[in-house]
Design an enzyme around this catalytic site. Structure first.
Site, PDB file in Angstrom:
ATOM      1  N   ARG A  13       0.838  -1.205   0.000  1.00  0.00           N
ATOM      2  CA  ARG A  13       0.000   0.000   0.000  1.00  0.00           C
ATOM      3  C   ARG A  13       0.879   1.264   0.000  1.00  0.00           C
ATOM      4  NH1 ARG A  13      -0.521   4.722   2.597  1.00  0.00           N
ATOM      5  NH2 ARG A  13      -0.206   3.726   4.623  1.00  0.00           N
ATOM      6  N   ASP A  14       1.526   1.548   1.119  1.00  0.00           N
ATOM      7  CA  ASP A  14       2.312   2.791   1.206  1.00  0.00           C
ATOM      8  C   ASP A  14       3.492   2.728   0.244  1.00  0.00           C
ATOM      9  OD1 ASP A  14       3.056   5.279   2.076  1.00  0.00           O
ATOM     10  OD2 ASP A  14       3.170   4.769   4.190  1.00  0.00           O
ATOM     11  N   HIS A 205       4.724   5.219  12.611  1.00  0.00           N
ATOM     12  CA  HIS A 205       4.743   5.083  11.137  1.00  0.00           C
ATOM     13  C   HIS A 205       5.717   6.147  10.621  1.00  0.00           C
ATOM     14  CE1 HIS A 205       2.566   4.396   7.192  1.00  0.00           C
ATOM     15  NE2 HIS A 205       3.136   5.577   6.948  1.00  0.00           N
ATOM     16  N   HIS A 207       8.457   7.616   8.046  1.00  0.00           N
ATOM     17  CA  HIS A 207       9.122   7.623   6.737  1.00  0.00           C
ATOM     18  C   HIS A 207      10.586   7.993   6.977  1.00  0.00           C
ATOM     19  CE1 HIS A 207       5.725   7.065   3.864  1.00  0.00           C
ATOM     20  NE2 HIS A 207       5.049   7.271   4.979  1.00  0.00           N
ATOM     21  N   CYS A 238       4.559   9.268  -0.168  1.00  0.00           N
ATOM     22  CA  CYS A 238       3.141   9.654  -0.226  1.00  0.00           C
ATOM     23  C   CYS A 238       2.944  10.583  -1.415  1.00  0.00           C
ATOM     24  CB  CYS A 238       2.730  10.357   1.065  1.00  0.00           C
ATOM     25  SG  CYS A 238       1.030  10.930   1.036  1.00  0.00           S
ATOM     26  N   ASN A 247       8.569   4.283   3.775  1.00  0.00           N
ATOM     27  CA  ASN A 247       8.581   3.930   5.197  1.00  0.00           C
ATOM     28  C   ASN A 247       9.966   3.406   5.525  1.00  0.00           C
ATOM     29  OD1 ASN A 247       5.411   2.681   4.605  1.00  0.00           O
ATOM     30  ND2 ASN A 247       5.776   4.181   6.181  1.00  0.00           N
TER      31      ASN A 247
HETATM   32  P1  HMG Z   1     -13.311  13.590  -3.734  1.00  0.00           P
HETATM   33  O1  HMG Z   1     -13.012  13.813  -5.179  1.00  0.00           O
HETATM   34  O2  HMG Z   1     -13.478  14.783  -2.869  1.00  0.00           O
HETATM   35  O3  HMG Z   1     -14.573  12.611  -3.559  1.00  0.00           O
HETATM   36  O4  HMG Z   1     -12.170  12.670  -3.155  1.00  0.00           O
HETATM   37  P2  HMG Z   1     -16.091  12.772  -3.897  1.00  0.00           P
HETATM   38  O5  HMG Z   1     -16.841  12.147  -2.788  1.00  0.00           O
HETATM   39  O6  HMG Z   1     -16.423  14.200  -4.276  1.00  0.00           O
HETATM   40  O7  HMG Z   1     -16.270  11.852  -5.207  1.00  0.00           O
HETATM   41  C1  HMG Z   1     -15.686  12.199  -6.442  1.00  0.00           C
HETATM   42  C2  HMG Z   1     -15.589  10.934  -7.307  1.00  0.00           C
HETATM   43  O8  HMG Z   1     -14.716   9.980  -6.669  1.00  0.00           O
HETATM   44  C3  HMG Z   1     -16.924  10.235  -7.503  1.00  0.00           C
HETATM   45  O9  HMG Z   1     -16.853   9.584  -8.775  1.00  0.00           O
HETATM   46  C4  HMG Z   1     -16.904   9.158  -6.437  1.00  0.00           C
HETATM   47  O10 HMG Z   1     -17.711   8.061  -6.738  1.00  0.00           O
HETATM   48  C5  HMG Z   1     -15.441   8.753  -6.448  1.00  0.00           C
HETATM   49  P3  HMG Z   1     -17.459  10.262 -10.102  1.00  0.00           P
HETATM   50  O11 HMG Z   1     -18.908  10.494  -9.768  1.00  0.00           O
HETATM   51  O12 HMG Z   1     -16.681  11.542 -10.326  1.00  0.00           O
HETATM   52  O13 HMG Z   1     -17.176   9.244 -11.152  1.00  0.00           O
HETATM   53  N1  HMG Z   1     -15.025   8.211  -5.137  1.00  0.00           N
HETATM   54  C6  HMG Z   1     -14.459   7.002  -4.974  1.00  0.00           C
HETATM   55  N2  HMG Z   1     -14.132   6.029  -5.842  1.00  0.00           N
HETATM   56  C7  HMG Z   1     -13.576   4.902  -5.326  1.00  0.00           C
HETATM   57  N3  HMG Z   1     -13.327   4.734  -4.009  1.00  0.00           N
HETATM   58  C8  HMG Z   1     -13.637   5.687  -3.121  1.00  0.00           C
HETATM   59  C9  HMG Z   1     -14.238   6.882  -3.601  1.00  0.00           C
HETATM   60  N4  HMG Z   1     -14.653   8.004  -2.987  1.00  0.00           N
HETATM   61  C10 HMG Z   1     -15.138   8.800  -3.937  1.00  0.00           C
HETATM   62  N5  HMG Z   1     -13.386   5.494  -1.823  1.00  0.00           N
HETATM   63  C11 HMG Z   1     -11.284  11.059  -1.623  1.00  0.00           C
HETATM   64  C12 HMG Z   1     -12.140  12.303  -1.788  1.00  0.00           C
HETATM   65  C13 HMG Z   1     -10.997  10.898  -0.141  1.00  0.00           C
HETATM   66  C14 HMG Z   1     -12.028   9.871  -2.166  1.00  0.00           C
HETATM   67  C15 HMG Z   1      -9.963  11.269  -2.436  1.00  0.00           C
HETATM   68  O14 HMG Z   1      -9.391  12.451  -2.000  1.00  0.00           O
HETATM   69  C16 HMG Z   1      -9.000  10.145  -2.258  1.00  0.00           C
HETATM   70  O15 HMG Z   1      -9.226   9.046  -2.736  1.00  0.00           O
HETATM   71  N6  HMG Z   1      -7.890  10.381  -1.568  1.00  0.00           N
HETATM   72  C17 HMG Z   1      -6.949   9.309  -1.252  1.00  0.00           C
HETATM   73  C18 HMG Z   1      -5.593   9.832  -1.131  1.00  0.00           C
HETATM   74  C19 HMG Z   1      -4.636   8.744  -0.739  1.00  0.00           C
HETATM   75  O16 HMG Z   1      -4.894   7.563  -0.881  1.00  0.00           O
HETATM   76  N7  HMG Z   1      -3.474   9.185  -0.225  1.00  0.00           N
HETATM   77  C20 HMG Z   1      -2.441   8.301   0.185  1.00  0.00           C
HETATM   78  C21 HMG Z   1      -2.763   7.497   1.385  1.00  0.00           C
HETATM   79  S1  HMG Z   1      -2.563   8.354   2.919  1.00  0.00           S
HETATM   80  C22 HMG Z   1      -0.879   8.203   3.268  1.00  0.00           C
HETATM   81  O17 HMG Z   1      -0.118   7.741   2.457  1.00  0.00           O
HETATM   82  C23 HMG Z   1      -0.401   8.615   4.625  1.00  0.00           C
HETATM   83  C24 HMG Z   1      -0.141   7.434   5.565  1.00  0.00           C
HETATM   84  O18 HMG Z   1       0.766   6.515   4.963  1.00  0.00           O
HETATM   85  C25 HMG Z   1       0.450   7.943   6.884  1.00  0.00           C
HETATM   86  C26 HMG Z   1       1.664   8.863   6.654  1.00  0.00           C
HETATM   87  O19 HMG Z   1       2.676   8.395   6.121  1.00  0.00           O
HETATM   88  O20 HMG Z   1       1.544  10.048   6.982  1.00  0.00           O
HETATM   89  C27 HMG Z   1      -1.428   6.677   5.885  1.00  0.00           C
HETATM   90 MG    MG Z   2       2.916   6.634   5.027  1.00  0.00          MG
END
Ligand code: HMG
Ligand code: MG
Length: 288
Positions: A13-14, A205, A207, A238, A247
């Site tokens: 994932r990450d 967690h 990095h 990220c 990580n």
């Molecule tokens: P948004 O665009 O604001 O969502 O995204 P929305 O609710 O307005 O929907 C827009 C479109 O997205 C719609 O589709 C929804 O159906 C679709 P359309 O009608 O345009 O065809 N949609 C989805 N599709 C699939 N799965 C879903 C989903 N939700 C909406 N779950 C959202 C908001 C949160 C979904 C978006 O910003 C997003 O997916 N962000 C994810 C970012 C991400 O994954 N970042 C990396 C992980 S976090 C990280 O790495 C940090 C961590 O490791 C800790 C650290 O290191 O700090 C954990």
């Molecule tokens: Mg991370």
């Protein structure tokens, strides 16, 4: 086993979420199957996020359906909202993670909403997770430093950690997203969290962009934290933290813990094999 430290493997994932070239679903499945032989209790397998935001993990359902699931391992995934959780349920995910940040700008860049809105989005996830008996983990990004706002107040991290546990998370993983957190800063963050929580509710967690991660593991151990997230080969970064590297490497954390007299029950030969695969995935975009 009081000397046991849990290493939570993050690489599928990450590790992979930031890779520009799409890694085939088949290669992801082979990689996760290989990781399943290392002795991990948990593997963060993919994310049920928007495919527009993180195209690399758009095959999460296929990956979950394709892997050989070992009974003793929990295969987990990120779910930012109810839609993601519903998809995760369909994939029969063993555990989900919700994620927010201690920095408003980062949270907006990462999930398109402010911190409070992200917490509200988690409510239906927690409700449905309870009904379906799916454990929920919480992440807080930018515990020490934000790529857009710089300094992050440790108090803010403590408050959010408390909220996540009160909402129903079994544990909060403290993310040093940029890798800039010194052990002094991490220490302040943990101390703030421990005003509200016991150390068994926290995980680290870190990095490893600036080689601070192992010192952050050490300081966390002093506070009694016993779960650490890591990635084989130090894979990752990220997408919304420019320049951030992966990580901390699983092998490095494992070596450190063993040298300090802790137990991890990991198979180092298998981890080394996974390191090579991680390198191939990163450099050639393929398993071999
Ligand atoms: P948004 O665009 O604001 O969502 O995204 P929305 O609710 O307005 O929907 C827009 C479109 O997205 C719609 O589709 C929804 O159906 C679709 P359309 O009608 O345009 O065809 N949609 C989805 N599709 C699939 N799965 C879903 C989903 N939700 C909406 N779950 C959202 C908001 C949160 C979904 C978006 O910003 C997003 O997916 N962000 C994810 C970012 C991400 O994954 N970042 C990396 C992980 S976090 C990280 O790495 C940090 C961590 O490791 C800790 C650290 O290191 O700090 C954990
Ligand atoms: Mg991370």
């Amino acid at each position: 086993m009081s000397n046991f430290i849990n290493i939570f493997e993050m690489s599928p994932r990450d590790g992979l979420q930031n890779e520009k070239n799409f890694i085939s679903t088949e290669d992801k499945i082979k990689f996760i199957n290989k990781l399943s032989s290392c002795g991990f209790k948990k593997i963060e397998t993919s994310s049920f996020v928007s495919p527009k935001w993180v195209p690399q993990l758009s095959d999460a359902l296929k990956v979950f359906r394709g892997i050989n699931r070992a009974e003793e391992i929990k295969y987990t995934a990120l779910t930012p909202n109810e839609k993601g959780f519903d998809n995760a349920l369909e994939a029969k995910v063993d555990e989900v993670a919700i994620f927010t940040a201690a920095s408003e700008t980062f949270n907006k860049k990462n999930t398109n909403c402010d911190i409070n809105t992200s917490l509200n989005r988690f409510k239906p996830i927690i409700q449905k997770a309870k009904i379906n008996k799916v454990p929920v983990r919480g992440y807080i990004s930018c515990i020490s430093h934000c790529p857009y706002e710089n300094y992050v107040d440790p108090k803010k991290v403590g408050e959010i950690a408390n909220k996540l546990i009160k909402m129903g998370c079994y544990e909060v993983s403290l993310g040093d997203t940029t890798g800039k957190g010194s052990s002094e800063q991490t220490s302040k963050v943990i101390a703030e969290c421990l005003q509200f929580l016991t150390p068994d509710k926290l995980a680290g967690h870190f990095h490893d962009t600036f080689q601070n991660a192992l010192n952050n593991v050490k300081i966390s151990l002093e506070y009694g934290i016993k779960t650490f997230d890591s990635s084989v080969g130090g894979l990752g970064g990220c997408p919304y933290s420019p320049g951030a590297k992966g990580n901390v490497s699983t092998e490095k954390v494992n070596d450190l813990l063993l040298s300090m007299g802790y137990e991890t029950n990991l198979n180092i030969t298998k981890i080394k094999e996974c390191n090579k695969i991680a390198l191939n995935l990163k450099e050639h975009g393929s398993y071999e």
